[in-house]
Design an enzyme around this catalytic site. Structure first.
Site, PDB file in Angstrom:
ATOM      1  N   LYS A  59      19.531 -14.649   1.107  1.00 24.96           N
ATOM      2  CA  LYS A  59      19.208 -15.949   0.496  1.00 24.96           C
ATOM      3  C   LYS A  59      17.800 -15.903  -0.110  1.00 24.96           C
ATOM      4  CE  LYS A  59      22.534 -18.225   3.412  1.00 24.96           C
ATOM      5  NZ  LYS A  59      22.891 -18.907   4.655  1.00 24.96           N
ATOM      6  N   GLN A 103      19.831 -21.950   9.410  1.00 22.90           N
ATOM      7  CA  GLN A 103      20.854 -20.914   9.519  1.00 22.90           C
ATOM      8  C   GLN A 103      21.662 -21.091  10.807  1.00 22.90           C
ATOM      9  OE1 GLN A 103      21.534 -18.508   7.081  1.00 22.90           O
ATOM     10  NE2 GLN A 103      23.322 -18.125   8.372  1.00 22.90           N
ATOM     11  N   ASP A 126      23.204 -27.199   2.268  1.00 24.71           N
ATOM     12  CA  ASP A 126      24.442 -26.675   2.855  1.00 24.71           C
ATOM     13  C   ASP A 126      25.578 -27.698   2.765  1.00 24.71           C
ATOM     14  OD1 ASP A 126      24.526 -24.056   3.701  1.00 24.71           O
ATOM     15  OD2 ASP A 126      23.582 -24.436   5.640  1.00 24.71           O
TER      16      ASP A 126
END
Ligand code: NAD
Length: 301
Positions: A59, A103, A126
Site C-alpha cells: 500500500k 490493517q 476501506d
C-alpha cells in the site's frame, strides 16, 4: 464427429487493469495537487503479522507511485485498544490526512468493530464504517470496500457486459461478500445484476452456482470451486488468496485461489487467475478511494 471441448477461458489480466487504474488514480492525484491539496493516506499497523506487514508495504509503495503522501503508524502487539483509538482520533482530527486504514486483522484483545466505528467515515478508505455500509446499501455515493469495488472494473474492462446478468456471490463476509452483493445490485452499467448470495449455510450450492453468468468466489477454501459447479461461458472471479504447502517453492508454499483454475478454465468464458487477478486491484482501488476521500473532504466534484 466427436464434440470438441469448449475453448479455454479468456484470462482476465488483473495486473494490467490494476496498472490502468493506478494511472487514473495518479491523474486524479495530480488534479488535486494542482489545487493545492496533497492527498494523504495513513496506514495503521498493530503487531508484526508478516502478511499484514507485506500488505501495508504494498500500500505504501502504491502511494509512492501515485503521488499520494503516506503516513505509516506502527503499534506494538501489546498496545491497548485505547492506544489504537487515540491514534485513530489524532488522524481523524488531522486536516492533512484524507484516508485512514487500520490493517486487519487486529490482535484478539482489540474489538475490530469498535475500532472501525471510530474512524471518521469521511476518511474511511476501506469503506467498512457502518455509515458507508449503509450508504452503499441505499445507493448513496460513498467510500466502498476496495476488493469488491475492483471486481466490476475487472469485468467491464475485459469487455464483459454486466447489466441484467445473474451474479452469484459465494461468501457473506463484511469485507468481500456482503459489499459485493450491494455493489452488484445497484443501478448502472457496472452493476445492475440479479444477485444471489450463497454461504456456508446454503444447501445444494451447485444448484445456484450453475445458474451464474458471473460467479464470484470469496470463500477462503483452496480450489473449492470445480468445473461441475460452473455454467459454460460464465465469468468466474476468484477472490481467494490461500497458502498451500509446496516444498518445490523456495518459500515452502504457493498461493492458490478459491477456484480450481485448471479445471474451471475449460468451462468458463472468462476467469481471473491467482495471483494476478483480483489481488492487484485491491491496492489500486485504495488509491482511487484516497483521491476520492480528498475530493469529498474538500467538496470537489
Ligand atoms: P471469510 O472467512 O470472512 O468469509 C468466507 C465466506 O465463505 C463466509 O461468509 C462463509 O459463509 C463462506 N463459506 C465458507 N465455506 C463455505 C462453503 N463450504 N460453501 C459456501 N460458502 C462457504 O473470508 P473473506 O474475508 O470474505 O475472504 C474470502 C477469501 O478472499 C479469502 O481467501 C481471503 O484471503 C480472500 N481475500 C482476498 C482479498 C484480495 O485482495 N484479493 C481481499 C480480502 C479477502
Amino acid at each position: 464427429m466427436s464434440m470438441d471441448k469448449a475453448d479455454t477461458a479468456t484470462i482476465i489480466d488483473g495486473n494490467k487493469i490494476a496498472a490502468e487504474i493506478r494511472v487514473e488514480a495518479k491523474q486524479e492525484v495530480d488534479e488535486l495537487l494542482k489545487q493545492g491539496i496533497e492527498p494523504c493516506l495513513a496506514v495503521v499497523l498493530v503487531g508484526n503479522n508478516p502478511a499484514s506487514r507485506a500488505y501495508v508495504g504494498s500500500k505504501v509503495r502504491a502511494c509512492e507511485e501515485t503521488g499520494v503522501r503516506s503516513v505509516k503508524i506502527e503499534l506494538e502487539l501489546e498496545a491497548t485498544e485505547q492506544e489504537l483509538l487515540d491514534e485513530v482520533e489524532q488522524l481523524n482530527q488531522d486536516p492533512d490526512v484524507h484516508g485512514i486504514l487500520v490493517q486487519l486483522p487486529l490482535p484478539h484483545h482489540m474489538d475490530e468493530e469498535r475500532v472501525i466505528e471510530h474512524i471518521d467515515p469521511a476518511k474511511d478508505v476501506d469503506g467498512f464504517h457502518p455509515e458507508n455500509v449503509g450508504k452503499l446499501s441505499i445507493g448513496i455515493d460513498c467510500l466502498t470496500p476496495c476488493t469488491p469495488s475492483g471486481i466490476p472494473e475487472l469485468i467491464t474492462r475485459s469487455g464483459i457486459h454486466m447489466s441484467g446478468k445473474h451474479a452469484v456471490v459465494i461468501g457473506r463476509s463484511n469485507i468481500v461478500g456482503k459489499p459485493m452483493m450491494n455493489i452488484l445490485v445497484q443501478k448502472g452499467d457496472r452493476a445492475n445484476c440479479t444477485v444471489t448470495c450463497c454461504h456456508s449455510g446454503t444447501d445444494h450450492l451447485a444448484n445456484y452456482t450453475r445458474q451464474a453468468d458471473i460467479l464470484i468466489a470469496a470463500i477462503g477454501v483452496p480450489e473449492f470451486l470445480t468445473a461441475d459447479m460452473v455454467k459454460e461461458g460464465a465469468t468466474v472471479i476468484d477472490v481467494g488468496i490461500n497458502r498451500v504447502e509446496d516444498l518445490e517453492h523456495s518459500r515452502g508454499y504457493r498461493l492458490v485461489g478459491d477456484v480450481d483454475f485448471d479445471d474451471v478454465k475449460d468451462v468458463a468464458g472468462a476467469i481471473t487467475p491467482v495471483p494476478g487477478g483480483v489481488g492487484p486491484m485491491t491496492v489500486a482501488m485504495l488509491m482511487k478511494n484516497t483521491a476520492k476521500a480528498a475530493r469529498m473532504i474538500h467538496k470537489l466534484s
